[in-house]
Scaffold this motif. Structure first.
Motif, PDB file in Angstrom:
ATOM      1  N   GLY A  34       0.824  -1.194   0.000  1.00  0.00           N
ATOM      2  CA  GLY A  34       0.000   0.000   0.000  1.00  0.00           C
ATOM      3  C   GLY A  34       0.858   1.244   0.000  1.00  0.00           C
ATOM      4  N   PRO A  35       0.274   2.387  -0.322  1.00  0.00           N
ATOM      5  CA  PRO A  35       1.037   3.633  -0.384  1.00  0.00           C
ATOM      6  C   PRO A  35       1.497   4.093   0.994  1.00  0.00           C
ATOM      7  CG  PRO A  35      -1.304   4.074  -0.608  1.00  0.00           C
ATOM      8  CD  PRO A  35      -1.152   2.584  -0.640  1.00  0.00           C
ATOM      9  N   SER A  36       2.436   5.013   1.023  1.00  0.00           N
ATOM     10  CA  SER A  36       2.906   5.583   2.287  1.00  0.00           C
ATOM     11  C   SER A  36       1.746   6.228   3.034  1.00  0.00           C
ATOM     12  CB  SER A  36       3.986   6.627   2.023  1.00  0.00           C
ATOM     13  OG  SER A  36       5.121   6.039   1.415  1.00  0.00           O
ATOM     14  N   GLY A  37       1.745   6.058   4.356  1.00  0.00           N
ATOM     15  CA  GLY A  37       0.718   6.677   5.180  1.00  0.00           C
ATOM     16  C   GLY A  37      -0.558   5.893   5.318  1.00  0.00           C
ATOM     17  N   VAL A  38      -0.604   4.680   4.737  1.00  0.00           N
ATOM     18  CA  VAL A  38      -1.839   3.901   4.778  1.00  0.00           C
ATOM     19  C   VAL A  38      -1.946   3.058   6.044  1.00  0.00           C
ATOM     20  CG1 VAL A  38      -1.081   1.759   3.642  1.00  0.00           C
ATOM     21  CG2 VAL A  38      -3.393   2.644   3.216  1.00  0.00           C
ATOM     22  N   GLY A  39      -0.875   2.995   6.847  1.00  0.00           N
ATOM     23  CA  GLY A  39      -0.938   2.268   8.110  1.00  0.00           C
ATOM     24  C   GLY A  39      -0.215   0.940   8.129  1.00  0.00           C
ATOM     25  N   LYS A  40       0.606   0.667   7.119  1.00  0.00           N
ATOM     26  CA  LYS A  40       1.299  -0.632   7.051  1.00  0.00           C
ATOM     27  C   LYS A  40       2.227  -0.834   8.249  1.00  0.00           C
ATOM     28  CE  LYS A  40       3.396   0.059   3.117  1.00  0.00           C
ATOM     29  NZ  LYS A  40       3.051   1.510   2.976  1.00  0.00           N
ATOM     30  N   SER A  41       3.078   0.135   8.494  1.00  0.00           N
ATOM     31  CA  SER A  41       4.033   0.004   9.598  1.00  0.00           C
ATOM     32  C   SER A  41       3.330   0.010  10.950  1.00  0.00           C
ATOM     33  CB  SER A  41       5.077   1.123   9.541  1.00  0.00           C
ATOM     34  OG  SER A  41       5.887   0.994   8.390  1.00  0.00           O
ATOM     35  N   SER A  42       2.255   0.779  11.056  1.00  0.00           N
ATOM     36  CA  SER A  42       1.499   0.806  12.314  1.00  0.00           C
ATOM     37  C   SER A  42       0.924  -0.569  12.635  1.00  0.00           C
ATOM     38  CB  SER A  42       0.375   1.839  12.230  1.00  0.00           C
ATOM     39  OG  SER A  42       0.894   3.147  12.107  1.00  0.00           O
ATOM     40  N   LEU A  43       0.418  -1.253  11.614  1.00  0.00           N
ATOM     41  CA  LEU A  43      -0.090  -2.615  11.827  1.00  0.00           C
ATOM     42  C   LEU A  43       1.017  -3.549  12.294  1.00  0.00           C
ATOM     43  CD1 LEU A  43      -2.603  -3.294   8.900  1.00  0.00           C
ATOM     44  CD2 LEU A  43      -3.086  -3.415  11.351  1.00  0.00           C
ATOM     45  N   LEU A  44       2.195  -3.440  11.677  1.00  0.00           N
ATOM     46  CA  LEU A  44       3.303  -4.313  12.051  1.00  0.00           C
ATOM     47  C   LEU A  44       3.721  -4.065  13.501  1.00  0.00           C
ATOM     48  CD1 LEU A  44       4.680  -6.393  10.182  1.00  0.00           C
ATOM     49  CD2 LEU A  44       6.624  -4.832  10.050  1.00  0.00           C
ATOM     50  N   LEU A  45       3.791  -2.798  13.897  1.00  0.00           N
ATOM     51  CA  LEU A  45       4.131  -2.469  15.279  1.00  0.00           C
ATOM     52  C   LEU A  45       3.047  -2.950  16.240  1.00  0.00           C
ATOM     53  CD1 LEU A  45       5.594   1.121  14.824  1.00  0.00           C
ATOM     54  CD2 LEU A  45       6.857  -0.999  15.254  1.00  0.00           C
ATOM     55  N   ALA A  46       1.792  -2.951  15.782  1.00  0.00           N
ATOM     56  CA  ALA A  46       0.705  -3.470  16.613  1.00  0.00           C
ATOM     57  C   ALA A  46       0.865  -4.970  16.839  1.00  0.00           C
ATOM     58  CB  ALA A  46      -0.647  -3.165  15.963  1.00  0.00           C
ATOM     59  N   VAL A  47       1.258  -5.701  15.801  1.00  0.00           N
ATOM     60  CA  VAL A  47       1.510  -7.137  15.957  1.00  0.00           C
ATOM     61  C   VAL A  47       2.603  -7.367  16.992  1.00  0.00           C
ATOM     62  CG1 VAL A  47       2.286  -9.247  14.806  1.00  0.00           C
ATOM     63  CG2 VAL A  47       0.791  -7.649  13.598  1.00  0.00           C
ATOM     64  N   ALA A  48       3.646  -6.534  16.952  1.00  0.00           N
ATOM     65  CA  ALA A  48       4.785  -6.689  17.850  1.00  0.00           C
ATOM     66  C   ALA A  48       4.511  -6.180  19.258  1.00  0.00           C
ATOM     67  CB  ALA A  48       5.998  -5.957  17.276  1.00  0.00           C
ATOM     68  N   GLY A  49       3.398  -5.470  19.438  1.00  0.00           N
ATOM     69  CA  GLY A  49       3.092  -4.908  20.747  1.00  0.00           C
ATOM     70  C   GLY A  49       3.851  -3.633  21.038  1.00  0.00           C
ATOM     71  N   LEU A  50       4.300  -2.946  19.997  1.00  0.00           N
ATOM     72  CA  LEU A  50       5.163  -1.772  20.159  1.00  0.00           C
ATOM     73  C   LEU A  50       4.470  -0.447  19.848  1.00  0.00           C
ATOM     74  CD1 LEU A  50       8.396  -3.206  18.500  1.00  0.00           C
ATOM     75  CD2 LEU A  50       8.067  -2.715  20.937  1.00  0.00           C
ATOM     76  N   LEU A  51       3.189  -0.489  19.579  1.00  0.00           N
ATOM     77  CA  LEU A  51       2.493   0.735  19.209  1.00  0.00           C
ATOM     78  C   LEU A  51       2.002   1.444  20.473  1.00  0.00           C
ATOM     79  CD1 LEU A  51       1.987   1.981  16.453  1.00  0.00           C
ATOM     80  CD2 LEU A  51      -0.323   1.061  16.531  1.00  0.00           C
ATOM     81  N   ALA A  52       2.445   2.691  20.655  1.00  0.00           N
ATOM     82  CA  ALA A  52       2.119   3.447  21.859  1.00  0.00           C
ATOM     83  C   ALA A  52       1.058   4.503  21.575  1.00  0.00           C
ATOM     84  CB  ALA A  52       3.388   4.107  22.418  1.00  0.00           C
ATOM     85  N   ARG A  53       0.602   5.161  22.625  1.00  0.00           N
ATOM     86  CA  ARG A  53      -0.348   6.257  22.478  1.00  0.00           C
ATOM     87  C   ARG A  53       0.246   7.342  21.582  1.00  0.00           C
ATOM     88  NH1 ARG A  53      -2.695   7.183  28.658  1.00  0.00           N
ATOM     89  NH2 ARG A  53      -3.691   5.129  28.865  1.00  0.00           N
ATOM     90  N   PRO A  54      -0.634   7.996  20.815  1.00  0.00           N
ATOM     91  CA  PRO A  54      -2.102   8.044  20.896  1.00  0.00           C
ATOM     92  C   PRO A  54      -2.818   6.931  20.141  1.00  0.00           C
ATOM     93  CG  PRO A  54      -1.369   9.560  19.214  1.00  0.00           C
ATOM     94  CD  PRO A  54      -0.127   8.975  19.823  1.00  0.00           C
ATOM     95  N   PHE A  55      -2.075   5.958  19.611  1.00  0.00           N
ATOM     96  CA  PHE A  55      -2.712   4.871  18.876  1.00  0.00           C
ATOM     97  C   PHE A  55      -3.421   3.916  19.837  1.00  0.00           C
ATOM     98  CE2 PHE A  55       0.745   6.250  16.099  1.00  0.00           C
ATOM     99  CZ  PHE A  55       0.086   6.391  14.893  1.00  0.00           C
TER     100      PHE A  55
END
Length: 222
Positions: A34-55
């Motif tokens: 997907g294009p930049s800014g679509v949330g790809k990296s955010s999903l990966l960090l969510a899988v790893a348990g590394l996504l912090a607030r405000p997410f």
């Protein structure tokens, strides 16, 4: 072990950034595109348990029979590789890899330093970097640094691999070589892989299912 994502959703300020459901069997590579800014990296960090607030993250992540959703990152047994190799500059190549080797074996016994060093050398040999064990990471080429990063990731004995554009900084010839090495070793170790990329060539080389993310559109792969 199979990696399962069940309606894994990332939100910020009440807005859905990205959502994904997928089942990734051992040795398979799921390409999330997907294009930049679509949330790809955010999903990966969510899988790893590394996504912090405000997410905010909802949904479930499971590896084999183990529910990972509530576990801290260090207990999820997920190996991450990024575009930057992120090697420790104050350590040699061997020390970088040895640092990732678990301090205890499968039976819970403490591994002596010599045993951890031997395991690190074995991983460097797998990525054809054993002869560089004593080198300073800053003296390595981009492709060599990527291979050391791969050795360090595998040395941690992960149950799955998460790849966030790990080949993007390499020139085309090195990119194909390192990419093939990553996929081959993941298949050998029977590790499920989730790869984030914007390059269709990465997905084609992976040979697995492809998910195309679009803004605020949930995606699924089976």
């Amino acid at each position: 072990m199979t990696l399962v994502l069940e309606r894994l959703t990332v939100r910020v300020a009440g807005r859905t950034v990205a959502s994904l459901s997928a089942t990734v069997p051992p040795g398979e590579v799921l390409a999330v595109m997907g294009p930049s800014g679509v949330g790809k990296s955010s999903l990966l960090l969510a899988v790893a348990g590394l996504l912090a607030r405000p997410f905010q993250v909802s949904g479930r992540v499971r590896l084999g029979d183990v529910e990972l959703t509530a576990l801290p990152p260090e207990r999820r047994r997920l190996g991450l590789m990024f575009q930057d190799a992120l090697l420790y500059p104050h350590m040699s190549v061997l020390q970088n890899v040895a640092f990732a080797v678990p301090r205890r074996d499968g039976a819970g016994r403490t591994l002596p330093r010599a045993a951890r060093r031997e395991q690190a050398l074995d991983e460097l040999a797998r990525v054809e970097m054993a002869e560089f064990a004593a080198r300073d990471p800053d003296t390595l080429s981009g492709g060599q640094r990527s291979r050391v990063a791969l050795a360090r990731t595998l040395a941690s004995r992960p149950g799955a691999l998460l790849l966030d554009e790990p080949f993007a900084a390499l020139d085309p010839s090195l990119r194909a070589q390192v990419r093939r090495m990553v996929f081959d070793l993941a298949a050998t170790d029977r590790l499920p892989v989730v790869m984030v990329s914007h390059d269709p060539a990465d997905a084609e080389a992976a040979g697995g299912p492809v998910v195309e993310l679009t803004p605020c559109q949930p995606a699924s792969a089976r």
